[in-house]
Design a protein around this motif. Structure first.
Motif, PDB file in Angstrom:
ATOM      1  N   LEU B 216       1.146  -1.239   0.015  1.00 20.70           N
ATOM      2  CA  LEU B 216      -0.170  -0.317  -0.186  1.00 20.70           C
ATOM      3  C   LEU B 216       0.500   1.430   0.131  1.00 20.70           C
ATOM      4  O   LEU B 216       0.877   2.447  -0.733  1.00 20.70           O
ATOM      5  N   ARG B 217       2.162   0.919   0.935  1.00 22.42           N
ATOM      6  CA  ARG B 217       3.071   1.989   1.001  1.00 22.42           C
ATOM      7  C   ARG B 217       3.493   2.604  -0.858  1.00 22.42           C
ATOM      8  O   ARG B 217       3.548   4.037  -0.716  1.00 22.42           O
ATOM      9  N   ASP B 218       3.556   1.871  -2.014  1.00 25.42           N
ATOM     10  CA  ASP B 218       4.085   1.901  -3.409  1.00 25.42           C
ATOM     11  C   ASP B 218       2.577   2.770  -4.250  1.00 25.42           C
ATOM     12  O   ASP B 218       2.738   2.500  -5.159  1.00 25.42           O
ATOM     13  N   SER B 219       1.441   2.649  -3.484  1.00 23.54           N
ATOM     14  CA  SER B 219       0.148   3.051  -4.134  1.00 23.54           C
ATOM     15  C   SER B 219      -0.406   4.263  -3.723  1.00 23.54           C
ATOM     16  O   SER B 219      -0.600   4.131  -2.510  1.00 23.54           O
ATOM     17  N   GLN B 225      -6.209  -0.585  -7.320  1.00 23.57           N
ATOM     18  CA  GLN B 225      -4.857  -1.152  -6.954  1.00 23.57           C
ATOM     19  C   GLN B 225      -5.037  -1.324  -5.755  1.00 23.57           C
ATOM     20  O   GLN B 225      -4.993  -2.603  -4.612  1.00 23.57           O
ATOM     21  N   SER B 226      -5.394  -0.640  -4.621  1.00 25.44           N
ATOM     22  CA  SER B 226      -5.032  -0.739  -3.121  1.00 25.44           C
ATOM     23  C   SER B 226      -6.477  -1.118  -2.702  1.00 25.44           C
ATOM     24  O   SER B 226      -6.138  -1.873  -0.853  1.00 25.44           O
ATOM     25  N   HIS B 231      -8.271  -6.671  -0.820  1.00 28.10           N
ATOM     26  CA  HIS B 231      -9.200  -7.671  -0.634  1.00 28.10           C
ATOM     27  C   HIS B 231      -7.965  -9.194  -1.067  1.00 28.10           C
ATOM     28  O   HIS B 231      -8.788 -10.543  -0.668  1.00 28.10           O
ATOM     29  N   ARG B 232      -6.628  -9.255  -1.519  1.00 27.28           N
ATOM     30  CA  ARG B 232      -5.752 -11.019  -1.985  1.00 27.28           C
ATOM     31  C   ARG B 232      -5.468 -10.401  -0.213  1.00 27.28           C
ATOM     32  O   ARG B 232      -5.473 -11.896  -0.317  1.00 27.28           O
ATOM     33  N   ALA B 233      -5.438  -9.760   0.441  1.00 26.82           N
ATOM     34  CA  ALA B 233      -4.974 -10.592   1.616  1.00 26.82           C
ATOM     35  C   ALA B 233      -6.037 -10.846   2.865  1.00 26.82           C
ATOM     36  O   ALA B 233      -5.870 -11.559   3.598  1.00 26.82           O
ATOM     37  N   PHE B 234      -7.140 -10.815   2.194  1.00 28.61           N
ATOM     38  CA  PHE B 234      -8.391 -10.870   3.091  1.00 28.61           C
ATOM     39  C   PHE B 234      -8.657 -12.826   2.877  1.00 28.61           C
ATOM     40  O   PHE B 234      -8.842 -13.573   3.407  1.00 28.61           O
ATOM     41  N   ASP B 235      -8.133 -12.438   1.193  1.00 25.33           N
ATOM     42  CA  ASP B 235      -8.549 -14.557   0.467  1.00 25.33           C
ATOM     43  C   ASP B 235      -7.044 -15.213   1.212  1.00 25.33           C
ATOM     44  O   ASP B 235      -7.113 -15.979   1.619  1.00 25.33           O
ATOM     45  N   PRO B 284     -15.188   6.722   1.116  1.00 29.64           N
ATOM     46  CA  PRO B 284     -14.366   5.453   1.215  1.00 29.64           C
ATOM     47  C   PRO B 284     -13.000   5.226   2.934  1.00 29.64           C
ATOM     48  O   PRO B 284     -13.063   6.568   3.097  1.00 29.64           O
ATOM     49  N   LEU B 285     -13.361   4.002   3.265  1.00 29.46           N
ATOM     50  CA  LEU B 285     -12.840   3.884   3.986  1.00 29.46           C
ATOM     51  C   LEU B 285     -11.341   4.549   3.430  1.00 29.46           C
ATOM     52  O   LEU B 285     -10.580   4.500   2.770  1.00 29.46           O
ATOM     53  N   PRO B 286     -10.345   5.348   4.478  1.00 28.95           N
ATOM     54  CA  PRO B 286      -9.126   5.236   4.503  1.00 28.95           C
ATOM     55  C   PRO B 286      -8.891   4.121   4.534  1.00 28.95           C
ATOM     56  O   PRO B 286      -7.677   3.479   5.673  1.00 28.95           O
ATOM     57  N   LEU B 287      -7.667   3.737   3.709  1.00 27.46           N
ATOM     58  CA  LEU B 287      -7.565   2.306   3.715  1.00 27.46           C
ATOM     59  C   LEU B 287      -5.961   2.126   3.737  1.00 27.46           C
ATOM     60  O   LEU B 287      -5.959   0.555   4.939  1.00 27.46           O
TER      61      LEU B 287
END
Lengths: 340, 303
Positions: B216-219, B225-226, B231-235, B284-287
């Protein structure tokens, strides 16, 4: 052009069909919903299940609720294609007569054609029916007969294999859904089915279902309107394309089924027609849910019924289809990421 | 197999047996008159001479009475017997020819100042029934001192010799080996601990939300993308693709995230609006902050 309000009204009618069928059928909400989806997705349904689980009853209840003309044929080994098209007899004066058979008898009013035990009919009969399903036309008596509003519900007994003709893969591909109907597991429903005499007399039971809820001759129009009204985003399109790829090469998505060599499992994945059916059905699911856009849940709700019978296994695994197909579809849904 | 005995001892055994037989023949009439059941035992006695302090003497008694097996009521106790002797043990043994023997060991516990006659005591064993007994006669033997009474003091015969100096052992190689061993152990232990720490850190860094936080630091925060990264982390946490409808599986697999259930549900609703809906989500949530909170919960479960 159908307005959004009209779509809403039709949605109400569609949900009412489910309610009415639910008066006669208990413990089969999933099957009732998918039959409704097929009806508005303008697809045909092959219903499979054990003996006596209520396949015929649910289809009769549905046909009654939908309205329009209803025809029913029993599949038998000596049934010939001509038996569907015409009927010959000699009248009291000794004159021979030829009359249209069950398929032609109702003309364009034919809304529900119910083929009981389709796998007992010979392949010639199945072929005729498949043309009628795919094109909604039949050639007879030197002219083409059209059944634009017809929906075919067929059922198949999955236990008996003697004197039966298994449907060819191409034939199964014509059905939008292949639904597996099982005995309800909820103890209260099971008790009710056994001890409540209301469920013992099918004809009386079906009287509970209000007849002709839908304007059957508008089903095609509303079906088309639903398909145009419900939109798919780019992310959803990517998801569906990934699912399609996964039916061809599940191992690329890390799908694994116990006891199966994934590199040797799939002979052919879902067909383009299968994917079209999937999207048609998913759009109806979204519409029934009151949305004008698709979400992955809509796709997932119909993937098993739409694609389960459209993934062809290599011969070594085809014999174990019943165990593998469900596990494979579940693994594909668990493994294909979205949104991507 | 018959055990071999030293010749001197065998000779003395034969003499003892012969004496006992003779005694029994002569005294049989008297014995019968006195008591019908008390019999002289057949005894293998120790050598009667040449003993010094500390010698262990073995006396073996054949457990037979008139050719029949003799079952002793009790074995004699280990005890001090007068000034000279101590009975150390009494055991039953079976010889190669199948005879049962009672083996008594005595030890000379005192040193005489000159040659002295000491006797193994006479005693009697009673049978279990109490009707029979075996008599063991006294056995004299000579005991000698180890040293003369007075040391001469000549030459090396001093009254008291100094202690022997212990042998000199080269300790340097042992010490070197010890240090090498200890050093190797310490090195191995350090390497193992280092590997353990490195492995744990790497595992922690590869946890789904730790990885997501790095990515996330790079996006750009809030970019599609963030959202996909989260989503992939939850998966990865749940082990399958997570949807709003299957969130319960996630909480079952990773109950630590229950604390953020409301935000997680909001994330999935907003994500569906963003990716599949017709309009992007409101508020939106602050990701990144959301991911940090998820990482904190994830870390709380790391070992």
């Amino acid at each position: 052009m159908i307005s959004e309000e009209q779509l809403q009204d039709w949605r109400g009618a569609a949900l009412r069909v489910e309610q009415e069928v639910g008066k006669a059928i208990i413990g089969q909400q999933g099957t009732v919903r998918l039959l409704n989806v097929a009806l508005f997705g303008r697809g045909h349904v092959l219903l499979e299940g054990d003996v006596g689980v209520g396949k015929t009853t649910i289809l009769r209840a549905f046909a009654r609720a939908v309205g329009g003309d209803f025809e029913r044929v029993e599949g038998t080994i000596d049934l010939m294609p001509g038996d569907l098209v015409y009927h010959t007899y000699v009248d009291a004066d000794g004159k021979p007569h030829i009359e249209p058979g069950p398929l032609l008898r109702h003309g364009e009013r034919l809304t529900t054609f119910f083929f009981n035990e389709i796998n007992r009919a010979r392949p010639q009969v199945q072929s005729l029916l498949l043309r009628a399903m795919a094109e909604r036309t039949v050639s007879a008596f030197n002219k083409e007969w059209r059944f634009p509003h017809m929906t075919v519900f067929a059922d198949r007994n999955r236990i008996e294999k003697e004197e039966t003709f298994e449907l060819a893969s191409a034939a199964r591909d014509r059905f939008m859904f292949e639904l597996r109907m099982t005995t309800p597991t909820d103890p209260a429903i099971r008790r009710s089915l056994v001890f409540n005499p209301d469920f013992h007399d099918v004809d009386e039971l079906l009287q509970r279902v209000s007849p002709g809820i839908l304007p059957w001759n508008e089903l095609n129009r509303i079906g088309s309107a639903i398909q145009h009204a419900v939109k798919a985003s780019e992310a959803l399109e990517r998801y569906v394309m990934d699912l399609w790829d996964a039916t061809h090469a599940p191992q690329k998505f890390g799908v694994h089924v116990d006891g199966v060599d994934m590199n040797k499992l799939v002979l052919a994945g879902a067909s383009p027609r299968g994917m079209m059916m999937l999207m048609r059905a998913a759009r109806v699911v979204a519409w029934l849910d009151g949305r004008t856009h698709l979400v992955p849940d809509d796709i997932q709700a119909v993937v098993a019924a739409t694609l389960g019978h459209r993934i062809f296994f290599t011969p070594v695994y085809e014999l174990r289809r019943a165990q593998i197909a469900d596990a494979l579809v579940k693994q594909i849904l668990d493994s294909v990421p979205t949104p991507r | 197999m018959v055990p071999r005995k030293p010749p001197a001892r065998q000779t003395w055994r034969i003499v003892a047996i012969a004496a006992l037989i003779a005694a029994s023949v002569v005294g049989s009439a008297v014995a019968v008159a006195e008591t019908a059941t008390a019999t002289d035992a057949v005894v293998e006695q120790p050598r009667p001479f040449g003993h010094v302090i500390g010698d262990v003497l073995e006396q073996r008694i054949l457990l037979q009475n008139a050719g029949r097996d003799f079952a002793p009521a009790a074995l004699p106790r280990a005890e001090r017997l007068g000034v000279w002797l101590e009975r150390r043990s009494a055991e039953l043994a079976t010889s190669a020819d199948g005879h049962r023997w009672l083996v008594i060991t005595y030890q000379l516990v005192n040193a005489p100042q000159g040659l002295t006659v000491v006797s193994l005591p006479a005693w009697e064993i009673k049978s279990k029934t109490g009707q029979e007994s075996l008599k063991i006669a006294e056995w004299p033997l000579t005991v000698a001192p180890l040293t003369p009474r007075f040391a001469s003091g000549a030459g090396g015969l001093a009254d008291l010799l100094p202690d022997h100096a212990p042998p000199q052992v080269a300790t340097e190689p042992i010490r070197r080996r010890l240090w090498i061993g200890l050093g190797s152990c310490a090195l191995l232990l350090t390497a193992w601990l280092g590997w353990l720490v490195w492995r744990n850190r790497r595992a922690a860094a590869n946890q789904p939300f730790a990885r997501a936080l790095r990515e996330l630091r790079d996006s750009v925060d809030g970019s599609p993308q963030s959202w996909q990264i989260l989503h992939r982390a939850f998966d990865a946490t749940a082990g399958h693709v997570v949807r709003f409808a299957t969130l319960d599986n996630l909480f079952e697999k990773a109950p630590q995230f229950e604390a953020l259930r409301a935000q997680i549900e909001q994330f999935f609703i907003q994500s569906a609006e963003l990716f599949f809906g017709s309009a992007p989500p409101q508020n939106p949530l602050p990701l990144q902050a959301f991911c940090r909170a998820l990482r904190r919960l994830e870390k709380s479960r790391e070992r």
